[in-house]
Write a protein that holds these residues in place. Structure first.
Motif: not given
Length: 336
Positions: A147-160
């Motif tokens: 799965i290719n997961v694109e992070i669409k916003e600069d959010s430390d919490e989302l990335i974590k």
């Protein structure tokens, strides 16, 4: 001839010859990457032309058509749930002008009954599933699917949270970090360095610079995947917001610079896979694979599956014919 040229010409000639040789034989200097997957068939947003984008129904349809890789996008709700959605604002997808980060998961509206395919204007997709799913649902349903997961916003919490889900479901080797932002990608790599990751656009430009200056074989590349558009799609099915990118001369120049079979081959020899997006027509599929890319990202999983079956059949036929043809070209005639 000036005395300095006596030294400069052989030095440049030796550099060019060495660079060319190493471009063809990168294993001499570079260790080949060993990814846990090899993807030719990639479903963009789960196959946004055949089912409503980024829904479980779309992913199910893509897997049924033997996709090698699911491409999806992530945002986070007000109550900290990681959801699969391309847009942060849901007006285009649902008709409701709300931001995902401003509502809880239970408050998310449903998708419209039909959506226009972003990379195939004028074409619509429909489906019975109109619910925005959780990323965790996708991981649970498809534990072995890359799965290719694109992070669409600069959010430390989302990335974590994405990283925590990847670790929880033991899928670091088959989940790709994707982002167009260098800053976001840096955070992703720091949060979970075990996951393979793609070239950002800036790094992609650097890649082309290294290729055309002959430096590429000498430079280590930490990325595992190139994900980029095919320039010939611009002004046909891909319409960048930046008007400069739509300039015909620049489109032509990009195409000449980017669509280089020797570049793609070098990258693949180093274990770096090359994916082109978003291709939805057989003629574009053919051009991409003829140029030597690893895989194609499409909104139409069934169409790409049919094409690949026919394309592989053609290659096997050509290979068999080549083996049957004796050295010297055409079959020799018998003289009486």
């Amino acid at each position: 001839m000036r005395p300095s040229l006596y030294y400069l010409v052989p030095v440049l000639g030796g550099y060019a010859a060495t660079s060319y040789y190493l471009l063809k034989h990168p294993h001499i200097l570079q260790k080949r990457k060993r990814l846990a997957f090899h993807c030719r068939h990639i479903s963009h947003r789960g196959g946004a032309g055949e089912r409503i984008e980024n829904t479980m129904e779309a992913f199910e349809n893509a897997v049924a058509h033997h996709t090698d890789l699911l491409e999806l996008d992530c945002h986070m709700t007000k109550d900290g749930r990681v959801v699969v959605s391309h847009d942060g604002n849901l007006l285009r997808q649902t008709g409701h002008n709300v931001n995902i980060r401003d509502v809880t998961y239970e408050e998310l509206p449903q998708y419209k009954p039909s959506l226009e395919v972003t990379f195939f204007p004028g074409h619509m997709s429909t489906g019975t599933d109109r619910r925005i799913p959780l990323l965790e649902e996708v991981f649970q349903r498809y534990p072995d699917k890359p799965i290719n997961v694109e992070i669409k916003e600069d959010s430390d919490e989302l990335i974590k949270k994405v990283s925590e889900l990847v670790r929880r479901y033991h899928r670091a080797e088959k989940t790709i970090w994707a982002s167009t932002s260098d800053q976001v990608m840096k955070k992703c790599r720091k949060e979970n360095p075990e996951m393979p990751f793609m070239f950002t656009p800036r790094r992609g430009f650097l890649l082309l610079f290294l290729y055309y200056t002959g430096l590429l074989p000498f430079v280590d590349l930490p990325e595992s995947v190139v994900e980029t558009y095919m320039p010939s799609l611009i002004n046909r099915t891909y319409f960048p917001h930046n008007s400069l990118m739509r300039n015909r001369f620049l489109v032509y120049l990009q195409d000449k610079l980017m669509m280089r079979k020797s570049l793609f081959q070098h990258l693949q020899d180093r274990g770096i896979q090359v994916y082109l997006w978003v291709l939805n027509q057989d003629s574009d599929f053919r051009r991409a694979f003829d140029c030597g890319v690893t895989g194609v990202m499409t909104d139409y999983p069934s169409k790409l599956r049919t094409f690949l079956q026919e394309y592989e059949g053609e290659r096997q036929t050509r290979g068999a014919e080549a083996q049957d043809t004796p050295p010297g070209g055409e079959q020799q005639r018998t003289h009486l």
